[in-house]
Motif scaffolding. Sequence first.
Motif, PDB file in Angstrom:
ATOM      1  N   LEU A 150     -78.269  -5.593  67.246  1.00 32.50           N
ATOM      2  CA  LEU A 150     -77.631  -5.331  68.536  1.00 32.50           C
ATOM      3  C   LEU A 150     -77.444  -6.665  69.252  1.00 32.50           C
ATOM      4  O   LEU A 150     -78.365  -7.474  69.323  1.00 32.50           O
ATOM      5  CB  LEU A 150     -78.506  -4.406  69.375  1.00 32.50           C
ATOM      6  CG  LEU A 150     -78.551  -2.954  68.936  1.00 32.50           C
ATOM      7  CD1 LEU A 150     -79.656  -2.214  69.634  1.00 32.50           C
ATOM      8  CD2 LEU A 150     -77.232  -2.276  69.207  1.00 32.50           C
ATOM      9  N   ASP A 169     -73.086  -3.353  68.643  1.00 31.90           N
ATOM     10  CA  ASP A 169     -73.505  -3.608  67.263  1.00 31.90           C
ATOM     11  C   ASP A 169     -72.438  -4.424  66.540  1.00 31.90           C
ATOM     12  O   ASP A 169     -71.476  -4.865  67.146  1.00 31.90           O
ATOM     13  CB  ASP A 169     -73.821  -2.297  66.532  1.00 31.90           C
ATOM     14  CG  ASP A 169     -72.607  -1.428  66.389  1.00 31.90           C
ATOM     15  OD1 ASP A 169     -71.520  -1.882  66.739  1.00 31.90           O
ATOM     16  OD2 ASP A 169     -72.756  -0.297  65.918  1.00 31.90           O
ATOM     17  N   TYR A 171     -70.132  -3.671  64.632  1.00 40.46           N
ATOM     18  CA  TYR A 171     -68.796  -3.100  64.579  1.00 40.46           C
ATOM     19  C   TYR A 171     -68.131  -3.074  65.949  1.00 40.46           C
ATOM     20  O   TYR A 171     -67.018  -2.586  66.085  1.00 40.46           O
ATOM     21  CB  TYR A 171     -68.854  -1.690  64.014  1.00 40.46           C
ATOM     22  CG  TYR A 171     -69.487  -1.630  62.658  1.00 40.46           C
ATOM     23  CD1 TYR A 171     -68.948  -2.354  61.602  1.00 40.46           C
ATOM     24  CD2 TYR A 171     -70.618  -0.878  62.433  1.00 40.46           C
ATOM     25  CE1 TYR A 171     -69.539  -2.321  60.352  1.00 40.46           C
ATOM     26  CE2 TYR A 171     -71.203  -0.843  61.187  1.00 40.46           C
ATOM     27  CZ  TYR A 171     -70.663  -1.565  60.157  1.00 40.46           C
ATOM     28  OH  TYR A 171     -71.242  -1.525  58.923  1.00 40.46           O
ATOM     29  N   GLY A 172     -68.834  -3.519  66.962  1.00 43.85           N
ATOM     30  CA  GLY A 172     -68.274  -3.528  68.301  1.00 43.85           C
ATOM     31  C   GLY A 172     -68.528  -2.254  69.080  1.00 43.85           C
ATOM     32  O   GLY A 172     -68.032  -2.084  70.182  1.00 43.85           O
ATOM     33  N   ASN A 173     -69.319  -1.315  68.524  1.00 41.85           N
ATOM     34  CA  ASN A 173     -69.667  -0.106  69.267  1.00 41.85           C
ATOM     35  C   ASN A 173     -70.658  -0.455  70.362  1.00 41.85           C
ATOM     36  O   ASN A 173     -71.664  -1.107  70.104  1.00 41.85           O
ATOM     37  CB  ASN A 173     -70.281   0.937  68.343  1.00 41.85           C
ATOM     38  CG  ASN A 173     -69.347   1.334  67.236  1.00 41.85           C
ATOM     39  OD1 ASN A 173     -68.143   1.309  67.419  1.00 41.85           O
ATOM     40  ND2 ASN A 173     -69.888   1.675  66.092  1.00 41.85           N
ATOM     41  N   LYS A 174     -70.358   0.015  71.581  1.00 44.20           N
ATOM     42  CA  LYS A 174     -71.222  -0.311  72.715  1.00 44.20           C
ATOM     43  C   LYS A 174     -72.347   0.713  72.838  1.00 44.20           C
ATOM     44  O   LYS A 174     -72.181   1.877  72.502  1.00 44.20           O
ATOM     45  CB  LYS A 174     -70.389  -0.319  73.994  1.00 44.20           C
ATOM     46  CG  LYS A 174     -69.352  -1.432  74.047  1.00 44.20           C
ATOM     47  CD  LYS A 174     -69.971  -2.652  74.629  1.00 44.20           C
ATOM     48  CE  LYS A 174     -69.132  -3.890  74.687  1.00 44.20           C
ATOM     49  NZ  LYS A 174     -67.739  -3.903  74.579  1.00 44.20           N
ATOM     50  N   CYS A 175     -73.483   0.272  73.329  1.00 39.21           N
ATOM     51  CA  CYS A 175     -74.562   1.212  73.604  1.00 39.21           C
ATOM     52  C   CYS A 175     -75.492   0.575  74.628  1.00 39.21           C
ATOM     53  O   CYS A 175     -75.338  -0.594  74.972  1.00 39.21           O
ATOM     54  CB  CYS A 175     -75.331   1.567  72.342  1.00 39.21           C
ATOM     55  SG  CYS A 175     -76.254   0.205  71.685  1.00 39.21           S
TER      56      CYS A 175
END
Lengths: 177, 535
Positions: A150, A169, A171-175
């Motif tokens: 992350l 992450d 892949y560019g996924n936000k969390c």
Amino acid sequence: MTAIQHLGYPGWQAAFRWAEKQVTYGNIKVLGKVFGSKDKMVNVYGWQCKADQLVHEAELSDILVHFEADGIPWCRGEDVDSEFRADADVREYGHVFHLELDRDTERRRALARRLQVYAKGSDFVLFVAPHDRRIKQVREIGSFLGDQLLLTTYAKASKDPFGKNVWEDIYGNKCSL
Amino acid sequence: MNSIIAKRTIELPAERRQQILTNVFVRQRTARAKRTLRIGSPGSWKSGASEVEACEWWLTPFERQGLLFIDPHGDTVESLSRRFFAAGRASRTVLDELDQKKAVPGYLQYNPVQGEGFESEVGVHNEVMRQVEILADERGHMERINLHPFVRQWLYWPIRALIRDREPLRQVLAMYQVLGDRSRNLVEQSNDRAVQAAFAELCALPRMEIERQVGAARRIIESYVVPQVRERSGGWDWCGFLEDGGALLIDGGNVAQEVMRPFCLNLVLRAIVYARLRRVPLLIIIDEFNRGFASHMMADQIEQMAKFLTGLSACAQAPDFPKEIEKRFWQSFQRVELFQSSAEVLKDMLHHLWPLIDFHREHHRDTTWQQFHDGFDEIEREKVSRTFGKQHHGGKNPYDTETESTTTSTDIILRPKYREFATENISYMRTEDQLIEAATDVMQQAPGERLVFENGRAYWGTVPWLASPFPPALERTYEKRFEEFLCEMRERPYFRTPQAEAENQPIRIGAAWRLSNIQNALNGHSNGSNGAHQG
């Protein structure tokens, strides 16, 4: 000093006074001085480290103080998991998060070697980079970490690591934590 | 005035209470932790029965369940994975695949677009060697290490698996584990002299050097092979898939048994730990469960499996276990199925199991047994009684009380709840003579017919679904089911970013997905709430 301010002192003067007092009591000791965020010279207190790591440690404190405020258990320095030797370990959701603060001083190969250590386990790695360009680099280098890595910038992490969509992450996924 | 709350307690009789408690705890436990041993000669439908069992398990209404299918050689895993994974394959539809099947027989395909797969074995071999050399040189350059020939030999199989593009590709991960174990026995029993020599050479190196070599090889697999495996299995990580109520299929493929062996135990233990942590019921199916492969290492674990809510089904041709654990081993299985097999095996088995069979049990079925076949309705049908006692003495023969129960046999028909399966016809053995009769038939049994010993009872039955082994309707069902599962997953907000959705990229599981999964589980959005929020 910014770190101590976060702990509930209204201004930097009160915090400074408290820190001075602690030094006289012998609870903490002064390790050195660094240029803080507003080009002010500030003292660095804490566990012993080398002179060229002072800024790194000061920045790390700025992030960890948020975890301290939320009551999330963390450890740094010699207390971290000796297998991975991250900058700090944070425990949350029953999982271990290895916090890695990067100041863009390591070269690509050294960084790759550092990240390969985390592939031994399956814990999360919270990687704090100084700027977006470095994040892009880390994404390439650490792609083998897949569902572990992350990323975020220091600016975001020191402001609020629990903020919405602060982390992303590979892949560019936000969390958010 | 404070209101008075009258607490009404329902007082149950002690027996009934005990019954309920048993229902809740014991039966659930035993039902999910059944241990089965299948014995029979080749082609007697052991693997077929395992496959049916895997499908049943897949269709049972538990919400999240794990399946670990280890098949060192054979095509069971291939056919299963075709069912489970066909619809989930990235950037391919089912129809496309069917078209391809029509065009080229077999499903290992040459894919000219990606430049993978080759027509001849030699071509494959050369390409694999070329890849291995490139990777080894690259890594050697990075870490200043010259990879040992033996280590290069190990790298051969994972890379080959990538190039041949077998669908599950799990053997790659098998190799990855084996490298971690670096067991000495592994090679000592290998038939390949070149491998043995190379290994001896490797062993002569200093310890640190060996660790460096193995570490370098592992890193090659981690950075090169594993990401590709993840990508090709539609983004499913092998552990991740187990977590989300899916199946884990291990295909030995061309890998020799000695390679699979140490890995097998390791993987079984890992799967158990996973199931334990996630609180999912787990079924482990191991084909080729003979002495050389896994059984003697797992004898201790089998007894512990019930504790961990783990079921085990093992298939073996002729179990030849060490004498000291033989008895314990036999008795650690709740259910033994004997398919067509030789007289020696039969004799050996009856020696251990005969004392355990209770012939004169009043009612030969109970609910624990029913739980095993959760997907079935049970119909009981009394056979026409041959005793004259019933006709003449009002249901009882005053002269011979025992024969009354012995000559009546009960046929039980299992009618499936799911239409795809055929019915299973079961008849119990109620006398020793009946068992002997059945045992003599064992050697001439048709494939799929089996003699089952279970919880002190013996019965004869057929594997359901034998009539039509691969009905097309069933295949459709699994595909549909899997597609539904995927759709459900896609609906979750964290599963896809809007950006990814816009670009219509294949699904990729990153850390964000994993983290939100954990958070949701802890917040009680899904079933896996197994701890409190610590923050």
